[in-house]
Design an enzyme around this catalytic site. Sequence first.
Site, short mmCIF file in Angstrom:
data_model
loop_
_atom_site.label_atom_id
_atom_site.label_comp_id
_atom_site.label_asym_id
_atom_site.label_seq_id
_atom_site.Cartn_x
_atom_site.Cartn_y
_atom_site.Cartn_z
N LEU A 594 40.34 16.39 39.82
CA LEU A 594 39.01 16.02 40.72
C LEU A 594 38.06 17.25 40.87
CD1 LEU A 594 40.69 14.02 43.72
CD2 LEU A 594 39.40 13.26 41.76
N HIS A 595 38.28 17.97 39.88
CA HIS A 595 36.98 18.87 39.61
C HIS A 595 37.01 19.87 40.59
CE1 HIS A 595 36.57 15.49 36.81
NE2 HIS A 595 35.91 14.72 37.81
N HIS A 596 38.01 20.45 41.28
CA HIS A 596 37.78 21.36 42.13
C HIS A 596 38.61 22.52 41.72
CE1 HIS A 596 37.94 17.68 44.94
NE2 HIS A 596 36.64 17.63 44.48
N GLN A 597 38.11 23.08 40.81
CA GLN A 597 38.83 24.44 40.14
C GLN A 597 38.27 25.74 41.09
OE1 GLN A 597 37.12 22.39 38.06
NE2 GLN A 597 38.52 21.55 36.86
#
Length: 668
Positions: A594-597
């Site tokens: 979900l692109h939360h690095q």
Amino acid sequence: MAHGIKFIVWTILSCLLTAELSVDGYQYPTFFREARSRRKQSYRQNPIIDMLMQSVNPNYDPKDPMDLFDFLRDQYPLPNGLKQPLSQYDYIIVGAGSAGCALAARLTEDPGVTVLLLEAGKPEMFTTDVPAIAPYFQRTDYSWQYYMDKEPGVCMGMINEKCFWPRGKAVGGTSVINYMIYTRGRPEEWDRIAADGNDGWSYNEVLEYYKKSERSNLRGLEDSPYRGRKGEMNVEFTKFRTPLIEAFLEAGRQLGHPTVDYNAPEQLGFGYVQTTTIDGKRVSAAKAFLHGIKNRPNLHILPKSRVTKVLIDSTTKTAYGVQYVRNRLKRNVVARKEVILSAGPIASPQLLMLSGVGPKDHLSNHGIPVIQDLPVGRMLFDHISFPGVIYTLNTTGVTLSESRLIQLPQSIQTVAQWLQYGDGPPASPGAVEGIGYIKTPVSNDPANVPDIELISIAGSLVSDGGPDGSKAVRRGMMISENVFDAAFGTIDDTETWSAFLMLLHPKSFGFLELKDNNPWSFPRMRGNYLSDAYGQDVATFVAAVRHVQALAATEPFQRLGAKLHRAQYPACRALPFDSDAYWECAVRTLTATLHHQIATCRMGPASDPWAVVDPRLRVYGVRNLRVVDSSVIPRTVSVHTNAPAIMIGEKAADMIKEDADQINPGRS
């Protein structure tokens, strides 16, 4: 008249966007395919378009004659008629993402301070304003097309068995392509970050910065002490809802989950999704913080300018500028006070390492002179999700089905409704309607902290299908067509409901490192998903599946005829359906980021062996260099990272102003 013109242009572009042709195995829209081919030719902006635009705006000048959509994009000309940027600025900010936009706006409130904001991507255009088509932009020029290295046992259902990690490449960063979900995290999570030695980062302290940037238009929460009302970032409830969100919330209440403002600190619960939109249209960080101040004489914004190196004096270990490439020309620019990296959790650590700041042995192996030995990129947390718990419904017309919505004349009426009133299906942020925080029975956290976020969808992965469907969601995740058809082909383009499961506090963490010393190469990224020794991450996902099953068994969903779909994943056929082993296999097949690095430039006290920056976001051992973006977040937090990144930009601006005349003490 203006609304009429906008309506016509939007309708035309919508038709072009849905006219599909297959290019390189992907269904690129016809218009985009033609634009891509034109880039390979000598192409000049249409003179008729130039004439029309200049008749409206005498200062209009096509910034990129090779860009077919230039006249539709926001423009960021240098102020006061400047044709070239200056040779020196007080502050240079690398990256106009969520944090960078907020930071640039705050620093230039002082007219005596000059700021250069460099961004590799383009300005946004009005098609990115449409929340419903957010999934489409994952695979366009508005995103960096990153891929995680192939790892055994995860992402098995993705193309080439690799996880796709798109990040925003635009003025506005990932806030231009994300799903606009506004979340802040739980008080206990931020208090733990502060307790680790990060002074100033407790919940009560960061809350003030969340409120500072927020302009809350949440009906029913007008008197909430936790909401800001005078900020730049509009937050609202979506103005279009299907019956599925009411079923989700009612089912939650029946299982003991109250309907709440999930960003308030008192309790966990379910709630209507809160989004960074205004009147049903996306509000990116660029729209919120830059668009209204683009004429400030002390703020220079350079899109399509890629920074390749931070310039650091190796003797004094002082950052004094950056090297960047614009219009194929390499340039240097000097920072009199500070260089600030806001390029995001992948590009910021990459730039540090390319500039000689990172793990000593790793940099030496790539022939990069080491300026400061720091654990850059050695820790990487990410939020992964599982979108495969899908229920078929026997009730029609209750979901957001793309095939139904694009039919004429309904589609024209839908667009008109959205343009005029900000509601209707286009206002739905990628069909997300609700958020639910749960603490599963397998959690070992003694505090009241959730381990799963449920994202209630007005449909599912199959809602973008059908003969003329964009298939944008499944393609945005890079799901293999063969795997998708085997698992969901029998229910494609039907009435369904699903809840995406997001693992909030993974025990597994990965790393990021350079592939080589070429600044144009993408770094190597390893998520190490689902690899914790005790299997806690997998057990949490399975427990979450059981919770969704309990929700779907309640009367609100049974009234809609909800029935669990028996997905036939190729890798899982030997396992009994609905067994724990089956669901583990399913999660390992559809492992979606979900692109939360976070944590690749981890914040921490000097005693933290993983820390790259101190609690004031100064890079240890290098003067006049900071990192200000989500890469500094040291622990997993129950958030979608757009709002925290903006908060970090807000807080950093105050710290930079306070430190302006001080010297970074560094860490040897």
